[in-house]
Design a protein around this motif. Structure first.
Motif, PDB file in Angstrom:
ATOM      1  N   ILE A 155      -2.600  -4.084   8.466  1.00 15.87           N
ATOM      2  CA  ILE A 155      -3.722  -4.329   7.552  1.00 15.87           C
ATOM      3  C   ILE A 155      -3.264  -5.150   6.357  1.00 15.87           C
ATOM      4  O   ILE A 155      -3.920  -6.118   5.956  1.00 15.87           O
ATOM      5  CB  ILE A 155      -4.351  -2.992   7.089  1.00 15.87           C
ATOM      6  CG1 ILE A 155      -4.966  -2.248   8.270  1.00 15.87           C
ATOM      7  CG2 ILE A 155      -5.393  -3.242   5.993  1.00 15.87           C
ATOM      8  CD1 ILE A 155      -6.020  -3.007   9.025  1.00 15.87           C
ATOM      9  N   LEU A 156      -2.126  -4.778   5.763  1.00 14.66           N
ATOM     10  CA  LEU A 156      -1.633  -5.511   4.603  1.00 14.66           C
ATOM     11  C   LEU A 156      -1.266  -6.950   4.968  1.00 14.66           C
ATOM     12  O   LEU A 156      -1.638  -7.891   4.255  1.00 14.66           O
ATOM     13  CB  LEU A 156      -0.418  -4.797   4.010  1.00 14.66           C
ATOM     14  CG  LEU A 156       0.242  -5.470   2.796  1.00 14.66           C
ATOM     15  CD1 LEU A 156      -0.738  -5.601   1.641  1.00 14.66           C
ATOM     16  CD2 LEU A 156       1.483  -4.693   2.357  1.00 14.66           C
ATOM     17  N   GLY A 157      -0.531  -7.121   6.087  1.00 14.20           N
ATOM     18  CA  GLY A 157      -0.055  -8.447   6.443  1.00 14.20           C
ATOM     19  C   GLY A 157      -1.131  -9.336   7.046  1.00 14.20           C
ATOM     20  O   GLY A 157      -1.532 -10.344   6.450  1.00 14.20           O
ATOM     21  N   ILE A 158      -1.635  -8.953   8.208  1.00 13.42           N
ATOM     22  CA  ILE A 158      -2.645  -9.786   8.878  1.00 13.42           C
ATOM     23  C   ILE A 158      -3.981  -9.711   8.143  1.00 13.42           C
ATOM     24  O   ILE A 158      -4.657 -10.725   7.949  1.00 13.42           O
ATOM     25  CB  ILE A 158      -2.782  -9.376  10.353  1.00 13.42           C
ATOM     26  CG1 ILE A 158      -1.471  -9.683  11.098  1.00 13.42           C
ATOM     27  CG2 ILE A 158      -3.959 -10.103  11.009  1.00 13.42           C
ATOM     28  CD1 ILE A 158      -1.449  -9.242  12.546  1.00 13.42           C
ATOM     29  N   GLY A 159      -4.357  -8.506   7.716  1.00 18.44           N
ATOM     30  CA  GLY A 159      -5.601  -8.374   6.952  1.00 18.44           C
ATOM     31  C   GLY A 159      -5.556  -9.187   5.667  1.00 18.44           C
ATOM     32  O   GLY A 159      -6.520  -9.878   5.311  1.00 18.44           O
ATOM     33  N   GLY A 160      -4.427  -9.109   4.954  1.00 18.82           N
ATOM     34  CA  GLY A 160      -4.284  -9.890   3.724  1.00 18.82           C
ATOM     35  C   GLY A 160      -4.361 -11.381   3.991  1.00 18.82           C
ATOM     36  O   GLY A 160      -5.004 -12.137   3.237  1.00 18.82           O
TER      37      GLY A 160
END
Length: 544
Positions: A155-160
């Motif tokens: 979530i943090l990496g791809i979502g960001g």
């Protein structure tokens, strides 16, 4: 990229800075410890310096946890829903594939005007579009469930990355602070379809000085979780970042990044030695951690320092001690004496940081506290990881001592506000990790900014700062291979330093004490201010 303030031409490269935690201000409880304190100071300096940078973080519904007490005064972990009115809607919600289904990620904006930072976007999955399990991904910082922890990184990496795309932010450099947001590199690959473009745009900061401490998971579990995004699996295999079937986040980051850094000179050396046996590793430089002076330093002490008024520094320190002691009396019922030498050990509770080292020879410790002449007072505070039974056990063991002595106290609720009070009210800031285990550490920096002297071994940042009996009290450290023997020897060095230098100087040579405080402040402000650090990231990582 819309930054909300004029961009300084020196810092025109557009940067997205990813971190699992940010310690921005007391009301925003999305951090656990030093990593968050560091990233929070970085965001403050980036904003103040007009840098073309945005922060990407997670909006944790329950924060880390609320530290409270049971009926017997032992430590209790509480989870309370956090509500914030200072975030702004972005209108952005993006889908991210996690374990074979779409999880919707909503982004909120924290404007620079709220807490004086660079603009920041905080991500949450706790929205009606998701089922309950998906909503829990953004509930707890560092969730203990392995699959949830992996989902948080996705979530943090791809979502960001998807949020930045939706906002039409044209990012030149993606910077991950520790390995948690590693999937952003796979999102970059998805754009450009080759590793060369990833390497041009991706940089990495490592904080972990031991291979065993770097996050890794089973390769097949990560693949099933869609951790690698849309990158073909044969391309992931080319990274050769798996060891014994487990995918190592740090090793992968070092292979994909154009450049990486350790967080102190010593840690840079340790990191290069750790990873030197692996092929295709990017260069590992070092950028020493720092903290934000404007946020941490007491303003009256700063004024007295700049006016070279050592007498006013002494007067103000006593006032700050009294303020801290009022809070202590309210929390514990113990009334401390502002005339007694006050030593504080306060940071994230972890075994290697050895919060109880000063108690290792219990009789000798109690003698130091109970002396009629030249006694000491000791204050502890800090949060263990909520499932770290060893660290919680140390916390509760220390508590038993504080119950039988009015000159020893342990506090709960260690967050930014209490941390600042402790650093301003202490005479001495104690730091005694096992040597080379502390990549940098920053708590002693912020203590020094408010006229508190460091008592430390030469681990982490202290190697670049500490000058014994000039700006701090520097202990020897054991080189014993056996951990128990190492702790015994280091405890001996600590008692020796207290008995022969720290205590006599405080009680019999206040002129020397004042000289050391001035030298400490002289040395801390120019180099260990996060403005220097934020500038160095541009020069060493982003623009190189």
């Amino acid at each position: 990229m819309h930054i909300f303030y004029p961009i300084n031409p020196e810092y025109n490269t557009s940067v997205a800075y990813f971190s699992m935690e940010f310690a921005i201000h007391q009301p925003l409880k999305v951090y656990s410890g030093g990593l968050g304190f560091l990233s929070g100071s970085h965001m403050r300096s980036a904003g103040a310096m007009g840098q073309n940078l945005v922060g990407i973080g997670m909006l944790w519904k329950f924060g880390y946890y609320d530290q409270a007490r049971n009926e017997d005064l032992t430590m209790r972990v509480d989870y309370t829903t956090k509500y914030y009115s200072f975030f702004e809607e972005t209108g952005i919600t993006v889908p991210v594939n996690v374990f074979g289904k779409d999880v919707f990620v909503k982004a909120y904006l924290l404007k620079p005007t709220v807490f004086g930072t660079a603009p920041m976007y905080f991500l949450t999955t706790d929205i009606p579009e998701n089922d309950y399990l998906s909503r829990t991904i953004s509930h707890h910082l560092y969730d203990p469930n392995e699959e949830t922890r992996i989902a948080q990184s996705i979530i943090l990496g791809i979502g960001g990355g998807k949020v930045l795309d939706a906002l039409n932010h044209n990012i030149d450099v993606y910077h991950i602070n520790e390995g948690h947001a590693l999937p952003i590199a796979f999102h970059i690959y998805d754009h450009y379809k080759n590793w060369e473009d990833v390497k041009r745009r991706f940089v990495f900061t490592t904080h972990t000085p031991e291979k065993a401490g770097n996050e890794e998971h089973a390769f097949d579990l990560l693949q099933r979780a869609s951790f690698f995004g849309n990158v073909p699996i044969e391309e992931i295999y080319k990274l050769n970042a798996d060891v014994d079937g487990r995918f190592d986040y740090t090793l992968a980051a070092l292979k994909m990044a154009k450049k990486a850094n350790g967080v102190s000179q010593l840690h840079g050396e340790v990191a290069r030695k750790m990873w030197q046996g692996f092929e295709n590793i990017c260069p590992i430089d070092h950028i020493t951690n720092s903290q934000n002076v404007d946020y941490w330093a007491d303003k009256a002490l700063l004024q007295a320092y700049h006016e070279q008024n050592d007498n006013w520094i002494r007067i103000r320190k006593k006032e700050l001690k009294k303020q801290l002691f009022e809070l202590i009396a309210d929390q514990t019922g113990d009334i401390l004496d502002p005339d007694i030498l006050t030593i504080v050990w306060s940071r994230r509770f972890a075994g290697y940081k050895r919060p109880d080292l000063i108690m290792r020879d219990y009789n000798r410790f109690m003698d130091l506290i109970d002396r009629v002449n030249q006694p000491i007072q000791v204050i502890w505070a800090g949060k263990p990881y909520p499932l770290d039974q060893e660290a919680i056990g140390i916390f509760n063991k220390i508590l038993q001592t504080t119950l039988i002595s009015s000159r020893a106290v342990i506090l709960v609720g260690y967050e930014l506000g209490l941390s600042a009070l402790l650093k301003k009210g202490a005479d001495v800031w104690l730091n005694n990790p096992r040597y080379t285990r502390e990549a940098s550490g920053t708590s002693g920096m912020t203590a020094a900014m408010s006229a508190t002297l460091n008592l430390s071994n030469m681990d982490g940042w202290v190697m670049e700062f500490g000058k014994n009996m000039e700006n701090s009290f520097v202990m020897d450290h054991s080189t014993a291979a056996d951990v128990n023997e190492q702790d015994n020897q280091d405890a001996y060095f600590l008692y020796k330093k207290l008995e022969e230098e720290v205590i006599p100087t405080y009680y019999t040579d206040q002129k020397k004490w004042s000289q050391m405080i001035r030298k400490s402040m002289d040395d801390i402000f120019p180099f260990f201010n996060s403005d220097r650090m934020a500038d160095e990231y541009y020069k060493k990582l982003y623009n190189s």
